[in-house]
Design an enzyme around this catalytic site. Structure first.
Site, short mmCIF file in Angstrom:
data_model
loop_
_atom_site.label_atom_id
_atom_site.label_comp_id
_atom_site.label_asym_id
_atom_site.label_seq_id
_atom_site.Cartn_x
_atom_site.Cartn_y
_atom_site.Cartn_z
N ASP A 1 0.84 -1.19 0.00
CA ASP A 1 0.00 0.00 0.00
C ASP A 1 0.89 1.25 0.00
O ASP A 1 2.03 1.22 0.46
CB ASP A 1 -0.89 0.03 1.25
CG ASP A 1 -1.90 -1.10 1.27
OD1 ASP A 1 -2.27 -1.58 0.19
OD2 ASP A 1 -2.31 -1.50 2.37
N THR A 2 0.34 2.35 -0.46
CA THR A 2 1.10 3.59 -0.56
C THR A 2 1.75 3.98 0.77
O THR A 2 2.93 4.35 0.81
CB THR A 2 0.20 4.74 -1.05
OG1 THR A 2 -0.27 4.43 -2.37
CG2 THR A 2 0.95 6.06 -1.08
#
Length: 307
Positions: free
Chosen positions: A144-145
């Site tokens: 995930d970012t």
């Protein structure tokens, strides 16, 4: 046995094998070497070649001991919409088959509609284009970012397939460190709860009976108090790779990640989820050599315990 991975030209990879058995169909030999039916179909119809001792052959050809088999993979073109960019990459390991990146928090792994630029994939595509590496970007382990840590990238779709098979058969280690809210009493335990999409959301996941099987092993590293609030640092080992798996399982336990406001965590002391991919391990897809890579906690997570 595999003899070598070759870069044929700026658009093509090839694998060369030495046959070590008598009278075996080329198809059966290649499948034993881990080349899938899907890959063989692509070789046949998308511009690849199968060569035995320098001569092009079909999969029905009978091999003899000592034959040299060369599989030329079809040309790979960059994915549409993936814009190659030159940008910083912290490369921990690289060879002709794989690339290991240490990703900072805040950087996407792949482009999205809202953030088409500046991702790991953009920068890797730029690196490949500059170095004339004949591959599109094959992300094996996506983060995930707001999750920091290790990302594994394959340089060929066959290599991607081999690593994905390791993940499917629980032969691929993925270890994470996280900081969660509350005091976890058990020192070590296993969470086996199915995960599916939350009704009414295109992003959020939840534990639900009709979800996909998911397993996370949890080991407590430390329990501490800050501002009269209890927290626990944990090491988590993934056996499956469901979207947001760690975040969902920790919420289900009642211990959301610090900073993970999507799943109930507070951002009072950290502006992103306190999650870091600290280790990945697998057998090299070509040589079988066991590999292990580690990444130290970034400063923002180290400071959680010290502030």
């Amino acid at each position: 046995m595999i003899r070598s991975l070759q870069v044929m030209n700026e658009k093509r990879f090839a694998l060369e094998f030495t046959v070590d058995s008598e009278r075996i169909l080329l198809r059966e030999f290649l499948q034993a070497m881990g080349i899938s039916k899907r890959t063989l179909t692509a070789v046949k119809y998308e511009g690849g070649k199968l060569l035995v001792n320098g001569a092009e052959r079909s999969v029905r050809h009978i091999l003899c001991r000592g034959d040299l088999v060369l599989v030329e993979f079809p040309p790979e073109e960059p994915s549409e919409g993936l814009v190659p960019e030159i940008g910083p990459l912290e490369i921990l390991y690289e060879d002709d088959a794989i690339l290991i990146i240490n990703k900072p928090a805040g950087q996407g792994t792949i482009p999205s509609r809202d953030h088409p630029n500046g991702t790991v994939a953009n920068y890797v595509a730029g690196k490949f284009a500059t170095e004339k590496i004949p591959s599109t970007v094959h992300i094996v382990t996506r983060l995930d970012t707001d999750t920091s840590g290790l990302v594994c990238i394959a340089k060929n779709r066959h290599i991607h397939h081999l690593l994905s098979e390791q993940m499917r058969t629980v032969g691929f280690h993925r270890g994470y460190m996280a900081f969660v809210e509350g005091y976890i009493e058990q020192d070590a335990f296993v969470v086996e709860q199915p995960i599916g999409r939350k009704d009414g959301s295109i992003i959020e996941r939840t534990v639900r009976e009709d979800g996909q099987y998911a397993r996370t092993d949890v080991r407590v590293l430390e329990r501490f108090v800050r501002n009269e609030m209890q927290y626990t640092s944990v090491f988590l080992k993934l056996f499956t790779g469901r979207t947001h798996q760690i975040r969902v399982h920790m919420k289900w336990l009642g211990h959301p990640l610090i900073g993970d406001d999507l799943y109930g965590g507070s951002r009072e002391i950290l502006g992103r989820q306190a999650l870091h991919c600290a280790s990945i391990g697998f057998r090299h897809p070509l040589t079988g050599e066991p590999l292990m890579f580690t990444s130290e906690l970034p400063l923002d997570l180290l400071q959680l315990r010290l502030k």
